[in-house]
Enzyme design. Sequence first.
Site, PDB file in Angstrom:
ATOM      1  CE  LYS A  13      -6.408   9.784  -6.627  1.00  0.00           C
ATOM      2  NZ  LYS A  13      -6.848   8.514  -7.056  1.00  0.00           N
ATOM      3  NE  ARG A  87      -2.718   6.540  -2.526  1.00  0.00           N
ATOM      4  CZ  ARG A  87      -2.508   6.913  -3.896  1.00  0.00           C
ATOM      5  NH1 ARG A  87      -1.838   8.205  -4.232  1.00  0.00           N
ATOM      6  NH2 ARG A  87      -2.916   5.946  -4.869  1.00  0.00           N
ATOM      7  NE  ARG A 126      -3.748   3.503 -14.969  1.00  0.00           N
ATOM      8  CZ  ARG A 126      -3.584   4.294 -13.552  1.00  0.00           C
ATOM      9  NH1 ARG A 126      -4.522   5.016 -13.402  1.00  0.00           N
ATOM     10  NH2 ARG A 126      -3.235   3.540 -12.719  1.00  0.00           N
ATOM     11  NE  ARG A 157       0.610   3.054 -12.499  1.00  0.00           N
ATOM     12  CZ  ARG A 157      -0.289   3.925 -11.480  1.00  0.00           C
ATOM     13  NH1 ARG A 157      -0.763   5.275 -12.172  1.00  0.00           N
ATOM     14  NH2 ARG A 157      -0.305   3.624 -10.310  1.00  0.00           N
ATOM     15  NE  ARG A 168      -2.793   1.030  -7.248  1.00  0.00           N
ATOM     16  CZ  ARG A 168      -3.073   1.301  -8.501  1.00  0.00           C
ATOM     17  NH1 ARG A 168      -3.096   0.337  -9.653  1.00  0.00           N
ATOM     18  NH2 ARG A 168      -3.195   2.563  -8.752  1.00  0.00           N
TER      19      ARG A 168
HETATM   20  P1  AMP Z   1      -0.860   6.516  -7.713  1.00  0.00           P
HETATM   21  O1  AMP Z   1      -0.096   6.822  -9.079  1.00  0.00           O
HETATM   22  O2  AMP Z   1      -1.468   7.843  -7.109  1.00  0.00           O
HETATM   23  O3  AMP Z   1      -1.879   5.514  -7.923  1.00  0.00           O
HETATM   24  O4  AMP Z   1       0.191   6.077  -6.909  1.00  0.00           O
HETATM   25  C1  AMP Z   1       0.789   4.776  -7.005  1.00  0.00           C
HETATM   26  C2  AMP Z   1       1.668   4.202  -5.749  1.00  0.00           C
HETATM   27  O5  AMP Z   1       2.345   5.107  -5.510  1.00  0.00           O
HETATM   28  C3  AMP Z   1       0.443   4.006  -4.591  1.00  0.00           C
HETATM   29  O6  AMP Z   1      -0.088   2.579  -5.023  1.00  0.00           O
HETATM   30  C4  AMP Z   1       1.481   3.948  -3.499  1.00  0.00           C
HETATM   31  O7  AMP Z   1       2.217   2.723  -3.384  1.00  0.00           O
HETATM   32  C5  AMP Z   1       2.289   5.152  -3.893  1.00  0.00           C
HETATM   33  N1  AMP Z   1       1.784   6.454  -3.319  1.00  0.00           N
HETATM   34  C6  AMP Z   1       1.269   7.475  -3.994  1.00  0.00           C
HETATM   35  N2  AMP Z   1       1.049   8.439  -3.343  1.00  0.00           N
HETATM   36  C7  AMP Z   1       0.965   8.016  -1.963  1.00  0.00           C
HETATM   37  C8  AMP Z   1       0.808   8.424  -0.645  1.00  0.00           C
HETATM   38  N3  AMP Z   1       0.336   9.672  -0.722  1.00  0.00           N
HETATM   39  N4  AMP Z   1       1.114   7.761   0.399  1.00  0.00           N
HETATM   40  C9  AMP Z   1       1.493   6.481   0.210  1.00  0.00           C
HETATM   41  N5  AMP Z   1       2.029   6.103  -1.001  1.00  0.00           N
HETATM   42  C10 AMP Z   1       1.738   6.652  -2.135  1.00  0.00           C
END
Ligand code: AMP
Length: 216
Positions: A13, A87, A126, A157, A168
């Site tokens: 994404k 999400r 990654r 990360r 996740r």
């Molecule tokens: P991402 O970079 O999108 O994989 O997000 C990293 C982390 O941020 C996720 O594993 C969640 O802990 C938190 N996070 C990001 N977006 C959301 C969302 N829409 N709702 C809840 N937690 C989020």
Amino acid sequence: MRIVLFGPPGAGKGTQAEKLTAYGLPHIATGDIFRAAVTEGTSLGREAKKYMDSGELVPDEIVEGIVFERLSMPDAASGFILDGFPRSVHQAEALDGFLEERGVRLDIVLNFVVEAETILKRLTGRRTCSVCGIIYNIHSNLPPNNTCKCGGELIERDDDKEETVLKRIEVYWRETEPLISYYRSRGLLADIDGSLEPEDVFGEVEKTLKLRLKEF
Ligand code: AMP
């Protein structure tokens, strides 16, 4: 155009969102917003980190507040690319309500479909540039000397460690995957094969947007 990029962690994404910014839409990534808050050491960052480190979702009321504040900024008035939001069903309903109050709606939800095995390989391999944020992978495109083309150091990360990645993915299936039927039933969902190389995935994205959206 109001676009949601949807899919499991590691579906690509963020990579596709960066490419789509060429069309002049702001890229709003909740994960990036939280990581910036963690780096800045704000109270939001401290709160979000607890959930991020364990692979859990940050509570809906926190995320929704941040996203709606960001979507209220002038640059998002006529369109945006949402990456990593919504999400959960609660977030999707809240987003519908927010847009409805403004007399607008989502145009499309691009659903990046990728096998679980590929996701695991992508995420644990990654590496992200600590300066410009470009995403690399040790299995496919690690740059020479382990250094980004901008000179920045590449880092893993915290939440890309295998144990957290598995969590996740589990959270995705439990909380986020149900949104596929939510958006499909509203006629908004378009499946994209996310297992291809990034350039080929982007070709699919552009083709789909041209077919489905008059204004693209
Ligand atoms: P991402 O970079 O999108 O994989 O997000 C990293 C982390 O941020 C996720 O594993 C969640 O802990 C938190 N996070 C990001 N977006 C959301 C969302 N829409 N709702 C809840 N937690 C989020």
